[in-house]
Write an enzyme that holds these catalytic residues in place. Sequence first.
Site, PDB file in Angstrom:
ATOM      1  N   ILE A   1      34.786 -71.998  23.568  1.00  0.00           N
ATOM      2  CA  ILE A   1      34.074 -71.779  24.837  1.00  0.00           C
ATOM      3  C   ILE A   1      34.785 -72.567  25.935  1.00  0.00           C
ATOM      4  O   ILE A   1      34.945 -73.792  25.815  1.00  0.00           O
ATOM      5  CB  ILE A   1      32.606 -72.257  24.731  1.00  0.00           C
TER       6      ILE A   1
ATOM      7  N   ASP B   1      42.412 -77.672  31.433  1.00  0.00           N
ATOM      8  CA  ASP B   1      42.257 -77.058  32.745  1.00  0.00           C
ATOM      9  C   ASP B   1      42.852 -75.662  32.610  1.00  0.00           C
ATOM     10  O   ASP B   1      44.071 -75.520  32.450  1.00  0.00           O
ATOM     11  CB  ASP B   1      43.003 -77.887  33.797  1.00  0.00           C
TER      12      ASP B   1
ATOM     13  N   ASN C   1      34.306 -68.530  29.855  1.00  0.00           N
ATOM     14  CA  ASN C   1      33.235 -68.856  30.790  1.00  0.00           C
ATOM     15  C   ASN C   1      33.725 -69.609  32.024  1.00  0.00           C
ATOM     16  O   ASN C   1      33.130 -69.487  33.098  1.00  0.00           O
ATOM     17  CB  ASN C   1      32.175 -69.700  30.056  1.00  0.00           C
TER      18      ASN C   1
ATOM     19  N   ARG D   1      45.398 -64.831  26.381  1.00  0.00           N
ATOM     20  CA  ARG D   1      46.700 -64.569  25.763  1.00  0.00           C
ATOM     21  C   ARG D   1      46.957 -65.550  24.611  1.00  0.00           C
ATOM     22  O   ARG D   1      47.378 -65.154  23.525  1.00  0.00           O
ATOM     23  CB  ARG D   1      47.790 -64.692  26.832  1.00  0.00           C
TER      24      ARG D   1
ATOM     25  N   TYR E   1      35.740 -64.351  45.907  1.00  0.00           N
ATOM     26  CA  TYR E   1      35.010 -64.533  44.648  1.00  0.00           C
ATOM     27  C   TYR E   1      34.743 -63.169  44.007  1.00  0.00           C
ATOM     28  O   TYR E   1      34.975 -62.972  42.815  1.00  0.00           O
ATOM     29  CB  TYR E   1      33.694 -65.284  44.896  1.00  0.00           C
TER      30      TYR E   1
ATOM     31  N   LYS F   1      36.013 -61.454  40.358  1.00  0.00           N
ATOM     32  CA  LYS F   1      35.120 -60.913  39.327  1.00  0.00           C
ATOM     33  C   LYS F   1      35.355 -59.407  39.125  1.00  0.00           C
ATOM     34  O   LYS F   1      35.162 -58.896  38.018  1.00  0.00           O
ATOM     35  CB  LYS F   1      33.661 -61.232  39.677  1.00  0.00           C
TER      36      LYS F   1
ATOM     37  N   VAL G   1      21.864 -67.042  38.633  1.00  0.00           N
ATOM     38  CA  VAL G   1      21.623 -67.994  37.545  1.00  0.00           C
ATOM     39  C   VAL G   1      21.621 -69.380  38.180  1.00  0.00           C
ATOM     40  O   VAL G   1      22.583 -69.742  38.858  1.00  0.00           O
ATOM     41  CB  VAL G   1      22.751 -67.940  36.486  1.00  0.00           C
TER      42      VAL G   1
HETATM   43  C1  8X3 Z   1      27.311 -65.399  40.915  1.00  0.00           C
HETATM   44  C2  8X3 Z   1      26.430 -64.311  41.396  1.00  0.00           C
HETATM   45  O1  8X3 Z   1      25.492 -63.102  43.422  1.00  0.00           O
HETATM   46  O2  8X3 Z   1      25.869 -65.497  43.616  1.00  0.00           O
HETATM   47  O3  8X3 Z   1      28.249 -64.920  40.007  1.00  0.00           O
HETATM   48  O4  8X3 Z   1      27.738 -63.976  43.608  1.00  0.00           O
HETATM   49  S1  8X3 Z   1      26.388 -64.234  43.085  1.00  0.00           S
END
Ligand code: 8X3
Length: 258
Positions: free
Chosen positions: A11, A64, A91, A125, A157, A161, A190
């Site tokens: 993890i 890191d 994660n 990898r 960000y 993702k 979250v």
């Molecule tokens: C975090 C969810 O909606 O704050 O991955 O970008 S959000």
Amino acid sequence: MGLLTGKTALITGASAGIGLATAEVFAREGARLILTARRLERLDKLSQMLRNDHNAEILNLRLDVKNKKGVESAIDSLPAEWQNIDILVNNAGLGLGLDHIKDGSPDDWDDMIDTNVKGLLYVTRAVLKLMTPKQNGHIVNLGSIAGIEVYPGGNVYCATKFAVNAITKALRAELLDKNIRVTTIDPGMVETEFSIVRFKGDEQRAKNVYTGIDALTGTDIAETILFCVSRPAHVNINQVVIMPSQQASTAYVHRKQK
Ligand code: 8X3
């Protein structure tokens, strides 16, 4: 017998938030754990607790994920008894800032891209070198609702993702004949250290994000990961999109009035 007895899981970013909760849930279910993070002191504390509570077998690794060479050498030099990795939970990741692109910080962009995209690739990898020959494994990538839809200030960000989503889909196709399953978990809100990191320690601003909402917890996500990795061998959960009951998208959130 736990659901993960006899399995070894690595993890990343295990010192806090979803990574820490996943370590707890996996330890409860009998997994052997390789926990990685930059903050070894935090990992030491956590693993001590997991050893006491669950008699867990744990290897801590200071890592890191942004450090290409460091990732390669850490995974390559795992002791023989830790090389048989069944589950990788990618994660480690972060969001930084909510500025529009014209006001954004290129250093923050680098950090997010280097961690969320390149770091995930380096770790994957390196672990695949161990997983592929044994023709068995499961990779779980932590995506986000931000990998499905964008919002103002989410820009880079969200891009990282979206990239995690693309990498997940490509990996799944590449590993079809290797008996390695690939899943992405895409959470909405979250409540972890995520927003504190995003707002660089501004706890009040971070708290406001979740005001009036019963946000998801790290444990909610960890239990979802557990569900995915404990399905029978012929079942792959491709993607889980999971939000608090008060959230429908990045734009639609119902906040309870006090
Ligand atoms: C975090 C969810 O909606 O704050 O991955 O970008 S959000």
